[in-house]
Design a protein around this motif. Structure first.
Motif, mmCIF file in Angstrom:
data_model
loop_
_atom_site.group_PDB
_atom_site.id
_atom_site.type_symbol
_atom_site.label_atom_id
_atom_site.label_comp_id
_atom_site.label_asym_id
_atom_site.label_seq_id
_atom_site.Cartn_x
_atom_site.Cartn_y
_atom_site.Cartn_z
ATOM 1 N N LEU A 99 0.927 -1.359 -0.046
ATOM 2 C CA LEU A 99 0.047 0.013 0.114
ATOM 3 C C LEU A 99 0.839 1.365 0.141
ATOM 4 O O LEU A 99 0.300 2.340 -0.213
ATOM 5 C CB LEU A 99 -0.933 -0.090 1.069
ATOM 6 N N MET A 100 1.923 1.211 0.582
ATOM 7 C CA MET A 100 2.947 2.229 0.563
ATOM 8 C C MET A 100 3.262 2.641 -0.742
ATOM 9 O O MET A 100 3.473 3.755 -1.378
ATOM 10 C CB MET A 100 3.958 1.974 1.507
ATOM 11 N N ILE A 101 3.599 1.552 -1.518
ATOM 12 C CA ILE A 101 4.187 1.610 -2.888
ATOM 13 C C ILE A 101 3.293 2.109 -4.118
ATOM 14 O O ILE A 101 3.264 2.786 -5.014
ATOM 15 C CB ILE A 101 5.139 0.805 -3.249
ATOM 16 N N TYR A 102 1.801 1.067 -3.804
ATOM 17 C CA TYR A 102 0.843 1.147 -4.700
ATOM 18 C C TYR A 102 -0.514 1.640 -3.801
ATOM 19 O O TYR A 102 -1.220 0.844 -3.683
ATOM 20 C CB TYR A 102 0.662 -0.170 -5.394
ATOM 21 N N PRO A 103 -0.501 3.009 -3.682
ATOM 22 C CA PRO A 103 -1.638 3.342 -2.968
ATOM 23 C C PRO A 103 -2.923 3.097 -3.253
ATOM 24 O O PRO A 103 -3.895 3.197 -2.685
ATOM 25 C CB PRO A 103 -1.395 5.028 -2.570
ATOM 26 N N MET A 104 -2.880 3.109 -4.720
ATOM 27 C CA MET A 104 -4.544 3.105 -5.409
ATOM 28 C C MET A 104 -4.698 1.357 -5.540
ATOM 29 O O MET A 104 -5.826 1.065 -6.128
ATOM 30 C CB MET A 104 -4.357 3.405 -6.572
ATOM 31 N N PHE A 105 -3.786 0.324 -5.152
ATOM 32 C CA PHE A 105 -4.031 -0.760 -5.175
ATOM 33 C C PHE A 105 -5.350 -1.510 -4.795
ATOM 34 O O PHE A 105 -6.256 -2.134 -5.440
ATOM 35 C CB PHE A 105 -2.888 -1.679 -4.650
#
Length: 225
Positions: A118-124
């Motif tokens: 979630l830190m790297i891909y917040p839209m995941f």
């Protein structure tokens, strides 16, 4: 419109696989491999949140329990799908059962690796929720309509998501039984059989070796759009 949704879903599943591979390579101990047999559940409705799962192999069905005691199918899960995302966002329990229709291989994500994703891909997670919501929106168009339209809609959706092309035909997997179609379409197996027979009579589809075989997906699509 539907083709755009299916293309978006396919792209999301490719991205999901890339995310899984990236983090699995870096943090293998944060992924617990779980092998499940046909009929077992990945998660249960109203079960306390126990994590997010990545589906590596197999097909499951998302179901909710009705007041009548029967289960209502929502949709089938796809390979490279993360299950349990909704329960990690704003509720403490899972909103549906996820029952295995085949033997399955899944990976449970640790809280630490989920946080890293979630830190790297917040839209995941948002994209996963958005996809579920849009699929449900499309299905709701047919809930109050004719039963045959719901059945045809689900055949189209399953053909797009799970079908294997063989020349001009699209073969649905054997797990897509009349019972599964009935559950997804809020009707009975007998009515599904009636609609399948009607579609066979005009050569739009056929059944063979426990498969539903769609001969003309475009014509099937035109029956409801």
């Amino acid at each position: 419109m539907l083709n755009g949704m299916y293309d978006s879903n396919r792209k999301r599943n490719v991205r999901n696989e890339q995310i899984f591979n990236q983090f699995f390579a870096s943090y293998p101990s944060d992924f617990q491999k779980i092998e499940l047999k046909k009929g077992e559940h990945i998660v249960l409705e109203d079960e306390a949140f126990k994590g997010v799962f990545f589906i590596r192999k197999g097909i499951a069905i998302k179901e909710v329990l009705l007041k009548s005691g029967k289960t209502q199918g929502i949709r089938l899960t796809t390979k490279n799908e993360f299950v349990g995302a909704l329960a990690s966002v704003n509720v403490e329990t899972y909103p549906y059962d996820v029952r295995c229709l085949t033997d399955m291989e899944c990976y449970k994500l640790s809280e630490a690796v989920l946080h890293q994703i979630l830190m790297i891909y917040p839209m995941f997670l948002y994209e996963a929720l958005q996809a579920d919501s849009y699929t449900n929106y499309q299905k709701m168009k047919f809930i109050t309509g004719k039963v045959e339209e719901r059945i045809i809609y689900n055949i189209v959706e399953l053909a797009e998501c799970f079908g294997e092309k063989n020349d001009q035909d699209v073969w649905l997997p054997k797990v897509v039984t009349q019972e599964i179609l009935a559950s997804l379409s809020s009707t009975t197996r007998e009515y599904v059989a009636k609609i399948l027979a009607s579609l066979k009579s005009i050569n739009i589809l056929d059944t063979k070796q426990r498969h539903i075989i769609v001969h003309d997906l475009h014509k099937l699509h035109e029956l409801i759009y």
